[in-house]
Design a protein around this motif. Structure first.
Motif, PDB file in Angstrom:
ATOM      1  N   SER A  44      48.089  15.587  21.824  1.00  0.00           N
ATOM      2  CA  SER A  44      47.486  15.307  20.768  1.00  0.00           C
ATOM      3  C   SER A  44      46.691  16.565  20.112  1.00  0.00           C
ATOM      4  O   SER A  44      46.501  16.569  18.915  1.00  0.00           O
ATOM      5  CB  SER A  44      46.299  14.203  20.956  1.00  0.00           C
ATOM      6  OG  SER A  44      46.612  13.089  21.474  1.00  0.00           O
ATOM      7  N   ARG A  45      46.335  17.450  20.921  1.00  0.00           N
ATOM      8  CA  ARG A  45      45.837  18.825  20.144  1.00  0.00           C
ATOM      9  C   ARG A  45      47.080  19.498  19.223  1.00  0.00           C
ATOM     10  O   ARG A  45      46.513  20.267  18.542  1.00  0.00           O
ATOM     11  CB  ARG A  45      45.394  19.767  21.409  1.00  0.00           C
ATOM     12  CG  ARG A  45      44.624  19.235  22.346  1.00  0.00           C
ATOM     13  CD  ARG A  45      44.236  20.249  23.432  1.00  0.00           C
ATOM     14  NE  ARG A  45      43.239  19.631  24.474  1.00  0.00           N
ATOM     15  CZ  ARG A  45      43.099  19.939  25.741  1.00  0.00           C
ATOM     16  NH1 ARG A  45      43.799  21.334  26.149  1.00  0.00           N
ATOM     17  NH2 ARG A  45      42.224  19.376  26.506  1.00  0.00           N
ATOM     18  N   ILE A  46      48.222  19.155  19.550  1.00  0.00           N
ATOM     19  CA  ILE A  46      49.195  19.638  18.645  1.00  0.00           C
ATOM     20  C   ILE A  46      49.776  18.758  17.620  1.00  0.00           C
ATOM     21  O   ILE A  46      49.859  19.177  16.633  1.00  0.00           O
ATOM     22  CB  ILE A  46      50.384  20.299  19.621  1.00  0.00           C
ATOM     23  CG1 ILE A  46      49.945  21.323  20.516  1.00  0.00           C
ATOM     24  CG2 ILE A  46      51.366  20.785  18.688  1.00  0.00           C
ATOM     25  CD1 ILE A  46      50.990  21.826  21.589  1.00  0.00           C
ATOM     26  N   ILE A  47      50.087  17.372  18.015  1.00  0.00           N
ATOM     27  CA  ILE A  47      50.522  16.621  17.078  1.00  0.00           C
ATOM     28  C   ILE A  47      49.470  16.170  15.962  1.00  0.00           C
ATOM     29  O   ILE A  47      49.983  16.096  14.751  1.00  0.00           O
ATOM     30  CB  ILE A  47      50.922  15.386  17.948  1.00  0.00           C
ATOM     31  CG1 ILE A  47      51.972  15.709  18.863  1.00  0.00           C
ATOM     32  CG2 ILE A  47      51.312  14.106  17.009  1.00  0.00           C
ATOM     33  CD1 ILE A  47      52.565  14.518  19.768  1.00  0.00           C
ATOM     34  N   PHE A  48      48.377  15.885  16.192  1.00  0.00           N
ATOM     35  CA  PHE A  48      47.416  15.423  15.245  1.00  0.00           C
ATOM     36  C   PHE A  48      47.313  16.417  14.167  1.00  0.00           C
ATOM     37  O   PHE A  48      47.449  16.296  12.929  1.00  0.00           O
ATOM     38  CB  PHE A  48      46.170  15.116  16.053  1.00  0.00           C
ATOM     39  CG  PHE A  48      45.991  13.711  16.341  1.00  0.00           C
ATOM     40  CD1 PHE A  48      45.245  12.667  15.501  1.00  0.00           C
ATOM     41  CD2 PHE A  48      46.721  13.194  17.438  1.00  0.00           C
ATOM     42  CE1 PHE A  48      45.054  11.503  16.185  1.00  0.00           C
ATOM     43  CE2 PHE A  48      46.674  12.056  18.021  1.00  0.00           C
ATOM     44  CZ  PHE A  48      45.782  11.025  17.280  1.00  0.00           C
ATOM     45  N   PRO A  49      46.843  17.862  14.356  1.00  0.00           N
ATOM     46  CA  PRO A  49      46.762  18.748  13.336  1.00  0.00           C
ATOM     47  C   PRO A  49      48.123  19.283  12.548  1.00  0.00           C
ATOM     48  O   PRO A  49      48.007  19.217  11.465  1.00  0.00           O
ATOM     49  CB  PRO A  49      46.290  20.078  14.197  1.00  0.00           C
ATOM     50  CG  PRO A  49      45.692  19.480  15.476  1.00  0.00           C
ATOM     51  CD  PRO A  49      46.660  18.517  15.899  1.00  0.00           C
ATOM     52  N   ALA A  50      49.218  19.105  13.327  1.00  0.00           N
ATOM     53  CA  ALA A  50      50.530  19.177  12.817  1.00  0.00           C
ATOM     54  C   ALA A  50      50.846  18.044  11.634  1.00  0.00           C
ATOM     55  O   ALA A  50      51.248  18.500  10.632  1.00  0.00           O
ATOM     56  CB  ALA A  50      51.784  19.613  13.629  1.00  0.00           C
TER      57      ALA A  50
END
Length: 462
Positions: A442-448
């Motif tokens: 989630s730390r990567i998918i949400f911002p991306a």
């Protein structure tokens, strides 16, 4: 005796010389009084005020009483041409809620009425105020789709009439009008609006009155200081069309068109930037321990409520349109991101609960360890290696921790000796890794995903 008689004669002549002028003056005064009583005294009777006479000099010169000005010039003949030019003084306000605009302008009419021609040696025009306008014929202009309008009257009616010797007339007035403007908010606040002020004759069709812009597109002048807080005025231009009414016929209609482009900076500060901050704030929960329920749940609820407040505030200042606006897309997508961050923690918390339940089953199957305390959470940590377990077998505690270490050794040894329990332990460890992975991904998918959405959004609407 002779001397006495001469003296009497002399006194008589002196008396007569004094009485005769006096009597003559009295007689003349009586005669003048009688004549004044017949004709009227200039002191007792005022002379007539020529400014209050029924016909003033200007009206006599223009022969207003000799013509019927209730009819248009050249009645029964071809249509009378009436030229128009406009100078926009100010564009006062634009209302999105009421879908209208307010404009102050100078409206000028030009036509020729030979009934108003007058002789002149120096060919100079005559200028009048609004009092003469009510006595002659003027075009009956009105603003189509207007809600309110008025002629300024401070300190007197702002109306001017100028007549040339050949009958050419200039009629000018200062008007403030509030008119309707059909706005499209599908791209709000990145929108561009086009509004029109329409001028038309109320009674005279195109067969009686030909309305036209006097100098084409140059007939429209604007003040260079005109500005609006939310809009940038891009251009003013004029057009002419025919309007048809089924019951009366065709009419000439003049259009004052202007294009407005909305300033985006205000909405960036008040709407877009706070919404983006709320979405970024919801991502903070991905770095908080999943067992810290009091920390993650209030953070998610706070961001959701803040987004709801922003959406409500934006829609409060907008008309209730039935289509989706550009700002609605951005705010609702941001709301979905915030709401998904709350759901993400709900999923992590659920999986953690399931994991702990499955972890208790192997402990329930262990042999009874009478007198020994239950193993602590470090038992299920899965971070000990086989080498560490062997080392624990040779460890002799000095502070009373030997029972816990012994339980750790017994549990890990039993799992190592039983292939079935070893498989259960390995599956449990893999489940723990998946639970951690939800936050990590989630730390990567949400911002991306949010950055990708912003790129698409601003490329389409900007």
């Amino acid at each position: 005796v002779l001397a006495a008689q001469n003296m009497k004669v002399g006194v008589f002549f002196l008396w007569w010389a004094w009485v005769l002028p006096t009597e003559s003056r009295v007689l003349w005064r009586k005669r003048d009084t009688q004549e004044m009583s017949k004709k009227g005294s200039p002191i007792l009777k005022r002379s007539p005020d020529i400014t209050k006479s029924p016909l003033t000099k200007s009206e006599q010169l223009l022969r207003i009483e000799d013509h019927d000005f209730s009819m248009r010039p050249g009645f029964g003949g071809p249509a009378i041409p009436v030229g128009v030019d406009v100078q926009v003084e100010s564009l006062d306000s634009i209302s999105e809620v009421d879908m209208d605009f307010t404009m102050t302008l100078y409206l000028r009419h030009y036509w020729k009425d030979e009934r108003l021609s007058f002789p002149s040696t120096n060919n100079l025009s005559m200028t009048f105020d609004g009092r003469l306008v009510k006595k002659i014929w003027v075009p009956d202009m009105f603003f189509v789709h207007s809600k309110r309008s008025f002629i300024h009257d401070t300190t007197t009616d702002n109306v001017m009439l100028r007549v040339q010797p050949d009958g050419k007339v200039l009629y000018s007035l200062r008007v403030t009008v509030t008119a309707m403007c059909n706005m499209d908010f599908s791209r709000f606040p990145l929108d561009t609006q086009t509004c029109s002020l329409e001028i038309e004759s109320y009674a005279y069709t195109e067969d009686d009155l030909m309305l036209y812009w006097k100098k084409g597109n140059d007939s429209l002048k604007t003040d260079e200081r005109i500005s609006l807080s939310q809009f940038l005025i891009q251009e003013f231009h004029t057009t002419t069309k025919l309007a048809f009414y089924s019951s009366t016929g065709w009419y000439n209609r003049l259009y004052i068109n202007f294009t407005l482009r909305r300033h985006i900076f205000f909405f960036l500060l008040q709407t877009y930037f706070p919404a983006t901050l709320m979405v970024m704030l919801s991502w903070v929960s991905f770095w908080i321990d999943r067992r810290a329920v009091p920390a993650r749940v209030p953070l998610g609820i706070t961001t959701v409520l803040t987004m709801s407040t922003i959406i409500t505030g934006v829609n409060a200042s907008m008309p209730r349109v039935s289509y989706i606006k550009a700002v609605d897309i951005y705010l609702w997508v941001s709301f979905v991101f915030v709401f998904l961050s709350v759901l993400e923690y709900a999923a992590v918390n659920y999986l953690t609960t399931v994991q702990e339940r499955k972890a208790r089953k192997p402990r329930e199957k262990l042999p009874c360890a009478c007198g020994l305390p239950q193993p602590r959470a470090v038992l299920l940590d899965g971070s000990y290696s086989d080498g560490e377990v062997n080392d624990l077998g040779n460890y002799t505690p000095e502070n009373g921790d030997k029972p816990d270490r012994m339980m750790v050794q017994l549990t890990l040894a039993s799992e190592r000796s039983s292939p079935r329990r070893k498989s259960q332990r390995s599956s449990y460890v893999s489940m723990r890794i998946d639970t951690h992975a939800i936050d990590k991904y989630s730390r990567i998918i949400f911002p991306a995903a949010y950055i990708l959405f912003n790129l698409i959004y601003w490329s389409i609407f900007s």
